[in-house]
Motif scaffolding. Structure first.
Motif, short mmCIF file in Angstrom:
data_model
loop_
_atom_site.label_atom_id
_atom_site.label_comp_id
_atom_site.label_asym_id
_atom_site.label_seq_id
_atom_site.Cartn_x
_atom_site.Cartn_y
_atom_site.Cartn_z
N LEU A 55 0.82 -1.21 0.00
CA LEU A 55 0.00 0.00 0.00
C LEU A 55 0.86 1.26 0.00
O LEU A 55 0.40 2.32 -0.44
N VAL A 56 2.07 1.16 0.50
CA VAL A 56 2.97 2.33 0.49
C VAL A 56 3.17 2.83 -0.93
O VAL A 56 3.17 4.03 -1.19
N SER A 57 3.32 1.90 -1.86
CA SER A 57 3.53 2.27 -3.26
C SER A 57 2.23 2.58 -3.98
O SER A 57 2.08 3.65 -4.58
N SER A 58 1.26 1.65 -3.90
CA SER A 58 0.01 1.83 -4.66
C SER A 58 -0.84 2.97 -4.12
O SER A 58 -1.46 3.71 -4.89
N LEU A 59 -0.87 3.13 -2.78
CA LEU A 59 -1.67 4.22 -2.21
C LEU A 59 -1.05 5.57 -2.51
O LEU A 59 -1.77 6.55 -2.74
N THR A 60 0.26 5.65 -2.51
CA THR A 60 0.93 6.91 -2.88
C THR A 60 0.58 7.30 -4.31
O THR A 60 0.26 8.47 -4.60
N LEU A 61 0.62 6.33 -5.21
CA LEU A 61 0.30 6.60 -6.61
C LEU A 61 -1.17 6.98 -6.76
O LEU A 61 -1.50 7.94 -7.48
N ALA A 62 -2.06 6.26 -6.07
CA ALA A 62 -3.49 6.54 -6.17
C ALA A 62 -3.84 7.90 -5.56
O ALA A 62 -4.66 8.65 -6.12
N LEU A 63 -3.22 8.23 -4.43
CA LEU A 63 -3.49 9.52 -3.80
C LEU A 63 -3.02 10.67 -4.69
O LEU A 63 -3.67 11.72 -4.76
N LEU A 64 -1.89 10.50 -5.34
CA LEU A 64 -1.38 11.54 -6.23
C LEU A 64 -2.34 11.80 -7.38
O LEU A 64 -2.67 12.95 -7.70
N VAL A 65 -2.81 10.72 -8.00
CA VAL A 65 -3.74 10.86 -9.13
C VAL A 65 -5.08 11.42 -8.65
O VAL A 65 -5.62 12.37 -9.24
N TRP A 66 -5.62 10.85 -7.57
CA TRP A 66 -6.93 11.28 -7.07
C TRP A 66 -6.90 12.73 -6.59
O TRP A 66 -7.80 13.52 -6.92
N PHE A 67 -5.88 13.11 -5.85
CA PHE A 67 -5.83 14.47 -5.32
C PHE A 67 -5.65 15.49 -6.44
O PHE A 67 -6.22 16.60 -6.38
N SER A 68 -4.90 15.15 -7.47
CA SER A 68 -4.74 16.07 -8.62
C SER A 68 -6.08 16.31 -9.31
O SER A 68 -6.44 17.45 -9.62
N ILE A 69 -6.83 15.22 -9.55
CA ILE A 69 -8.14 15.34 -10.19
C ILE A 69 -9.12 16.07 -9.28
O ILE A 69 -9.87 16.94 -9.73
N PHE A 70 -9.11 15.74 -8.00
CA PHE A 70 -10.01 16.36 -7.03
C PHE A 70 -9.76 17.86 -6.92
O PHE A 70 -10.69 18.67 -6.93
N LEU A 71 -8.48 18.25 -6.84
CA LEU A 71 -8.13 19.66 -6.71
C LEU A 71 -8.51 20.44 -7.97
O LEU A 71 -9.07 21.54 -7.89
N PHE A 72 -8.24 19.85 -9.14
CA PHE A 72 -8.60 20.51 -10.40
C PHE A 72 -10.11 20.69 -10.51
O PHE A 72 -10.60 21.74 -10.94
N SER A 73 -10.86 19.65 -10.11
CA SER A 73 -12.31 19.71 -10.22
C SER A 73 -12.90 20.83 -9.36
O SER A 73 -13.76 21.59 -9.81
N TRP A 74 -12.42 20.96 -8.12
CA TRP A 74 -13.00 21.95 -7.21
C TRP A 74 -12.49 23.37 -7.49
O TRP A 74 -13.18 24.33 -7.18
N LEU A 75 -11.33 23.50 -8.07
CA LEU A 75 -10.81 24.83 -8.39
C LEU A 75 -11.34 25.36 -9.72
O LEU A 75 -11.65 26.55 -9.84
N LYS A 76 -11.48 24.49 -10.71
CA LYS A 76 -11.88 24.92 -12.04
C LYS A 76 -13.38 24.80 -12.29
O LYS A 76 -13.95 25.58 -13.04
N ASN A 77 -13.99 23.78 -11.71
CA ASN A 77 -15.41 23.53 -11.94
C ASN A 77 -16.14 23.39 -10.61
O ASN A 77 -16.70 22.34 -10.29
N THR A 78 -16.11 24.48 -9.84
CA THR A 78 -16.68 24.43 -8.49
C THR A 78 -18.17 24.16 -8.51
O THR A 78 -18.68 23.32 -7.75
N ASN A 79 -18.90 24.85 -9.37
CA ASN A 79 -20.36 24.66 -9.44
C ASN A 79 -20.71 23.23 -9.85
O ASN A 79 -21.63 22.61 -9.28
#
Length: 224
Positions: A99-123
């Motif tokens: 999980l150290v490897s796979s969770l790090t990779l998944a968190l990086l991808v998920w957090f990038s998408i999550f941050l982009f979604s809430w900053l660019k398409n808040t509504n």
């Protein structure tokens, strides 16, 4: 010395090479020399694979803006597949079984998408929390459920990958550990079963890399 069954997944358990996390770059040692000649059979296989992935991801990424992300998800597929594949070789540590490897990779991808979604398409992100046609009395509950489902996406991505990689390796280890006490006929049968399991694990390594990258692509498409 193996103290227990799960010690094969311990990156510090090797008697020969303690820096097992470096197994991620072992693949460079297995690349044939002919790969670097263009065109070669190996480069043509890679080009065919990339073209197949582009066709698959184009269907999922429904906007032209999302098409710029195709190479990111193809790179994600290749990284996970190569790490899964290298773990099939003896004495090579499998980073994706942790999980150290796979969770790090998944968190990086998920957090990038999550941050982009809430900053660019808040509504759009707020609207997505309440499905269309939800009764007013259920809206607070649906917001809670949708928020929880968004948060656990990284966990489901990583746990799915890790669990599938661990399951196959554990099964192969359990079968091979009985080899010393078997008769010749049973030993031959065990070798045949192990060969079939290696083929199955090779398929799993491709499928899990594909599932991880496809789900990341779908999450990216939802953000727009």
């Amino acid at each position: 010395m193996m103290m227990n069954l799960f010690s094969i997944f311990d990156p510090a358990s090797s008697e020969y090479f303690s820096l097992n996390w470096l197994s991620s770059i072992y693949v460079m040692m297995f690349i044939p020399v002919s790969y670097w000649f263009v065109p070669s059979r190996w480069s043509l296989i890679l080009i065919f694979l990339i073209e197949f992935l582009i066709k698959e991801f184009k269907v999922l990424l429904n906007k032209k803006l999302n098409l710029f992300n195709i190479m990111i998800f193809i790179s994600l597929f290749m990284v996970i597949f190569l790490n899964n594949f290298m773990g099939l070789f003896p004495y090579i540590f499998t980073p994706t079984s942790h999980l150290v490897s796979s969770l790090t990779l998944a968190l990086l991808v998920w957090f990038s998408i999550f941050l982009f979604s809430w900053l660019k398409n808040t509504n759009h992100s707020f609207i997505h929390l309440v499905p269309q046609g939800t009764p007013g009395i259920l809206m607070p509950f649906m917001v809670l459920v949708e928020s929880l489902s968004n948060v656990i996406r990284a966990g489901t991505l990583s746990v799915r990958l890790t669990a599938n990689m661990i399951a196959g390796h554990l099964l192969m280890t359990l079968i091979s550990s009985t080899g010393e006490s078997l008769s010749f006929i049973l030993l031959v049968f065990m070798l045949v079963v192990q060969s079939l399991l290696i083929t199955l694990e090779l398929s799993v390594s491709v499928i899990q890399a594909y599932v991880f990258s496809v789900l990341s692509t779908l999450y990216s498409a939802e953000s727009n």
